[in-house]
Design a protein around this motif. Structure first.
Motif, short mmCIF file in Angstrom:
data_model
loop_
_atom_site.label_atom_id
_atom_site.label_comp_id
_atom_site.label_asym_id
_atom_site.label_seq_id
_atom_site.Cartn_x
_atom_site.Cartn_y
_atom_site.Cartn_z
N SER A 181 -26.13 28.80 21.31
CA SER A 181 -25.88 29.14 19.90
C SER A 181 -25.46 27.92 19.10
O SER A 181 -25.87 27.76 17.95
CB SER A 181 -24.83 30.25 19.79
OG SER A 181 -23.60 29.83 20.35
N THR B 13 -26.34 24.83 19.85
CA THR B 13 -27.57 24.03 19.78
C THR B 13 -28.44 24.51 18.62
O THR B 13 -28.90 23.70 17.80
CB THR B 13 -28.36 24.13 21.11
OG1 THR B 13 -27.53 23.63 22.16
CG2 THR B 13 -29.65 23.35 21.05
N GLU B 14 -28.65 25.82 18.52
CA GLU B 14 -29.48 26.38 17.45
C GLU B 14 -28.87 26.10 16.08
O GLU B 14 -29.59 25.76 15.14
CB GLU B 14 -29.66 27.88 17.66
CG GLU B 14 -30.52 28.22 18.85
CD GLU B 14 -30.54 29.71 19.16
OE1 GLU B 14 -30.19 30.53 18.28
OE2 GLU B 14 -30.90 30.06 20.30
N GLU B 15 -27.56 26.24 15.96
CA GLU B 15 -26.89 26.00 14.67
C GLU B 15 -27.04 24.54 14.25
O GLU B 15 -27.32 24.26 13.09
CB GLU B 15 -25.41 26.37 14.76
CG GLU B 15 -24.65 26.11 13.48
CD GLU B 15 -25.22 26.81 12.26
OE1 GLU B 15 -25.17 26.21 11.15
OE2 GLU B 15 -25.72 27.94 12.38
N ARG B 16 -26.89 23.62 15.17
CA ARG B 16 -27.05 22.19 14.83
C ARG B 16 -28.48 21.90 14.42
O ARG B 16 -28.72 21.14 13.48
CB ARG B 16 -26.65 21.31 16.00
CG ARG B 16 -25.16 21.21 16.17
CD ARG B 16 -24.83 20.15 17.17
NE ARG B 16 -23.39 20.05 17.38
CZ ARG B 16 -22.78 18.99 17.84
NH1 ARG B 16 -23.48 17.92 18.15
NH2 ARG B 16 -21.48 18.98 18.01
N GLN B 17 -29.45 22.48 15.12
CA GLN B 17 -30.85 22.26 14.77
C GLN B 17 -31.17 22.84 13.39
O GLN B 17 -31.86 22.21 12.59
CB GLN B 17 -31.77 22.86 15.84
CG GLN B 17 -31.72 22.10 17.14
CD GLN B 17 -32.45 22.78 18.27
OE1 GLN B 17 -32.75 23.98 18.23
NE2 GLN B 17 -32.75 22.03 19.32
N ARG B 18 -30.63 24.02 13.11
CA ARG B 18 -30.83 24.65 11.81
C ARG B 18 -30.21 23.81 10.70
O ARG B 18 -30.81 23.59 9.65
CB ARG B 18 -30.26 26.07 11.84
CG ARG B 18 -30.70 26.96 10.72
CD ARG B 18 -30.28 28.42 10.86
NE ARG B 18 -29.13 28.71 11.70
CZ ARG B 18 -29.19 29.18 12.95
NH1 ARG B 18 -30.35 29.42 13.51
NH2 ARG B 18 -28.10 29.44 13.63
N SER B 19 -29.01 23.32 10.93
CA SER B 19 -28.32 22.50 9.94
C SER B 19 -29.08 21.20 9.67
O SER B 19 -29.23 20.79 8.52
CB SER B 19 -26.91 22.19 10.44
OG SER B 19 -26.24 21.34 9.55
N GLN C 99 -32.30 20.73 10.05
CA GLN C 99 -33.53 21.06 9.33
C GLN C 99 -33.23 21.34 7.86
O GLN C 99 -33.97 20.92 6.98
CB GLN C 99 -34.21 22.28 9.97
CG GLN C 99 -35.56 22.60 9.34
CD GLN C 99 -36.57 21.49 9.54
OE1 GLN C 99 -36.77 21.02 10.65
NE2 GLN C 99 -37.20 21.06 8.46
N ASP C 100 -32.12 22.01 7.58
CA ASP C 100 -31.72 22.28 6.19
C ASP C 100 -31.49 20.98 5.43
O ASP C 100 -31.92 20.83 4.28
CB ASP C 100 -30.46 23.14 6.12
CG ASP C 100 -30.70 24.58 6.54
OD1 ASP C 100 -31.89 24.99 6.65
OD2 ASP C 100 -29.71 25.29 6.78
N ASP D 125 -34.83 19.37 4.74
CA ASP D 125 -35.54 20.08 3.67
C ASP D 125 -34.97 19.72 2.30
O ASP D 125 -35.73 19.51 1.35
CB ASP D 125 -35.47 21.59 3.88
CG ASP D 125 -36.27 22.05 5.09
OD1 ASP D 125 -37.11 21.27 5.60
OD2 ASP D 125 -36.05 23.19 5.54
#
Length: 90
Positions: free
Chosen positions: A67, A69-75, A77-78, A81
């Motif tokens: 979880s 890992t996913e949050e860091r990747q999402r952050s 990417q944001d 962007d």
């Protein structure tokens, strides 16, 4: 003395050696090199986040944190962007 760190898989070298970046308070403070086989299989990819326990510099435990890992990747990417939008507006 046992110490616990957040660690991020920076890279895998030659398919055999993993390089983890150890963090304290969000800052990289050191790196730890280990065999890829010592990592949980689901966390054997760049950017994977772990809790790592070291005792006198020796690895005592590695726990994959999907979880985080996913949050860091999402952050990341944001941020990318947002920067892309600002650059295209100039």
């Amino acid at each position: 003395m046992t110490e616990t760190y957040t660690a991020v898989l920076d890279r895998i070298v030659d398919g055999e050696t993993a390089v983890l970046l150890l963090e304290a308070d969000g800052t990289v403070i050191d790196e730890h090199v280990l065999a890829v086989e010592e990592l949980p299989e689901e966390g054997r990819h760049g950017g994977a986040v772990f809790d790592v326990e070291l005792e006198n510099g020796a690895l005592r435990g590695v726990t994959y944190r999907p979880s985080v890992t996913e949050e860091r990747q999402r952050s990341a990417q944001d941020r990318f962007d947002r920067l892309s939008r600002r650059l295209s507006e100039e």
